[in-house]
Every structure is written in C-alpha cells, then in structure tokens.
Design a protein around this motif. Sequence first.
Motif, short mmCIF file in Angstrom:
data_model
loop_
_atom_site.label_atom_id
_atom_site.label_comp_id
_atom_site.label_asym_id
_atom_site.label_seq_id
_atom_site.Cartn_x
_atom_site.Cartn_y
_atom_site.Cartn_z
N LEU A 16 -9.06 -0.89 3.03
CA LEU A 16 -8.46 -2.23 2.94
C LEU A 16 -7.00 -2.21 3.38
O LEU A 16 -6.54 -3.11 4.09
CB LEU A 16 -8.58 -2.76 1.51
CG LEU A 16 -10.00 -3.10 1.05
CD1 LEU A 16 -10.03 -3.33 -0.45
CD2 LEU A 16 -10.53 -4.31 1.80
N VAL A 17 -6.27 -1.18 2.97
CA VAL A 17 -4.85 -1.07 3.35
C VAL A 17 -4.71 -0.93 4.86
O VAL A 17 -3.80 -1.50 5.46
CB VAL A 17 -4.18 0.12 2.61
CG1 VAL A 17 -2.83 0.46 3.21
CG2 VAL A 17 -4.03 -0.20 1.14
N LYS A 19 -6.23 -2.26 7.14
CA LYS A 19 -6.36 -3.56 7.82
C LYS A 19 -5.81 -4.67 6.94
O LYS A 19 -6.34 -5.78 6.92
CB LYS A 19 -7.83 -3.83 8.15
CG LYS A 19 -8.37 -2.96 9.25
CD LYS A 19 -9.79 -3.34 9.63
CE LYS A 19 -9.82 -4.68 10.35
NZ LYS A 19 -11.16 -5.02 10.87
N HIS A 20 -4.73 -4.37 6.20
CA HIS A 20 -4.22 -5.36 5.25
C HIS A 20 -3.99 -6.70 5.93
O HIS A 20 -3.53 -6.77 7.05
CB HIS A 20 -2.96 -4.85 4.53
CG HIS A 20 -1.77 -4.72 5.41
ND1 HIS A 20 -1.57 -3.63 6.23
CD2 HIS A 20 -0.73 -5.55 5.62
CE1 HIS A 20 -0.45 -3.78 6.89
NE2 HIS A 20 0.09 -4.93 6.54
N GLY A 21 -4.40 -7.74 5.21
CA GLY A 21 -4.29 -9.09 5.72
C GLY A 21 -5.47 -9.51 6.59
O GLY A 21 -5.59 -10.67 6.96
N TYR A 64 -4.81 -9.61 -5.31
CA TYR A 64 -4.55 -8.53 -4.38
C TYR A 64 -5.68 -8.35 -3.38
O TYR A 64 -5.44 -8.04 -2.22
CB TYR A 64 -4.33 -7.20 -5.13
CG TYR A 64 -3.12 -7.22 -6.02
CD1 TYR A 64 -1.84 -7.12 -5.49
CD2 TYR A 64 -3.24 -7.36 -7.40
CE1 TYR A 64 -0.72 -7.13 -6.30
CE2 TYR A 64 -2.12 -7.39 -8.22
CZ TYR A 64 -0.86 -7.27 -7.66
OH TYR A 64 0.23 -7.31 -8.46
N VAL A 65 -6.91 -8.52 -3.86
CA VAL A 65 -8.08 -8.36 -3.00
C VAL A 65 -8.82 -9.69 -2.98
O VAL A 65 -9.28 -10.17 -4.02
CB VAL A 65 -9.02 -7.24 -3.51
CG1 VAL A 65 -10.23 -7.10 -2.61
CG2 VAL A 65 -8.27 -5.91 -3.60
N ARG A 74 -10.56 -8.82 1.89
CA ARG A 74 -9.26 -8.79 2.57
C ARG A 74 -8.20 -8.41 1.55
O ARG A 74 -8.13 -9.01 0.47
CB ARG A 74 -8.96 -10.17 3.15
CG ARG A 74 -7.64 -10.29 3.84
CD ARG A 74 -7.39 -11.71 4.39
NE ARG A 74 -8.36 -12.03 5.43
CZ ARG A 74 -9.26 -13.02 5.37
NH1 ARG A 74 -9.32 -13.81 4.31
NH2 ARG A 74 -10.09 -13.25 6.36
N LEU A 75 -7.39 -7.41 1.89
CA LEU A 75 -6.26 -7.06 1.03
C LEU A 75 -5.14 -8.05 1.34
O LEU A 75 -4.64 -8.09 2.46
CB LEU A 75 -5.80 -5.63 1.29
CG LEU A 75 -4.69 -5.14 0.37
CD1 LEU A 75 -5.21 -4.95 -1.05
CD2 LEU A 75 -4.10 -3.84 0.89
N GLU A 78 1.11 -7.44 -0.35
CA GLU A 78 2.08 -6.91 0.61
C GLU A 78 1.93 -5.40 0.66
O GLU A 78 1.78 -4.73 -0.36
CB GLU A 78 3.49 -7.28 0.18
CG GLU A 78 4.53 -6.83 1.17
CD GLU A 78 5.94 -7.28 0.78
OE1 GLU A 78 6.89 -6.55 1.12
OE2 GLU A 78 6.07 -8.34 0.15
N VAL A 79 1.96 -4.85 1.88
CA VAL A 79 1.82 -3.41 2.06
C VAL A 79 3.06 -2.90 2.77
O VAL A 79 3.48 -3.44 3.79
CB VAL A 79 0.57 -3.06 2.89
CG1 VAL A 79 0.51 -1.58 3.20
CG2 VAL A 79 -0.68 -3.52 2.17
#
Length: 108
Positions: A16-17, A19-21, A64-65, A74-75, A78-79
């Motif tokens: 997930l991280v 492809k965050h967002g 968050y998810v 979708r994550l 904010e990463v």
Amino acid sequence: HSVPLRGRVVDTLLALVSKHGCLVTKDELMAAVWPESVVEETNLNHNICVLRRALGEKVTGQKYVETVPRQGYRLVAEVTEVDGPGAYKHPTRLGFFSIWGDCRRGRA
C-alpha cells in the motif's frame, strides 16, 4: 509507540505504501503478499483489519486505509520517505513493489 506486526501484514502495508494515494487492487495485493500461494480473500481482509487496528483508525477516527468496494484498497495517509540509519528495509519485496510505478504521475 511501536506496534509489532507479522510478516504478511508488513508486506500488505509495504504494498500500500509503495502506491500511496493510488488504488491497489485485491489481485495486486494478493500477488504481492502471497506471490507463490493461493489464498482466500479473507486473508487479505484480515491483514487490512490488523493494519487499521495498529494505525488506530477506530480510536482516532482518522482514515488511513480506504476501501474501494469490490476493487481494492488505497493508502490515504501521508507518506514520508525516510533514508539513513534506522530506516526500514524490506529487501525481498521492495524490488517487486517498485515496478508498479506512480499512478499520481500517470505511470501505472
């Protein structure tokens, strides 16, 4: 504080991280987390539940998810990329995740 997570849950988070967002389909997640196994979708649902609990979604009300019904997750948190001493490295999976590209730049 830190929350211990099992390997497959960490793999789910990393997918997930990476492809965050962006939407990560259930098929993509299952292929990333269980690359050489056939597993039930309930395993993925369990990992997402564990992640949400670890992130404190119910306690804080912060999302968050995001679930995209019948498609994936979708994550939405904010990463921030961190490198250097203490940065988490996951050598067996990062190479696979990095080929997915960045959907926010039009490269999926």
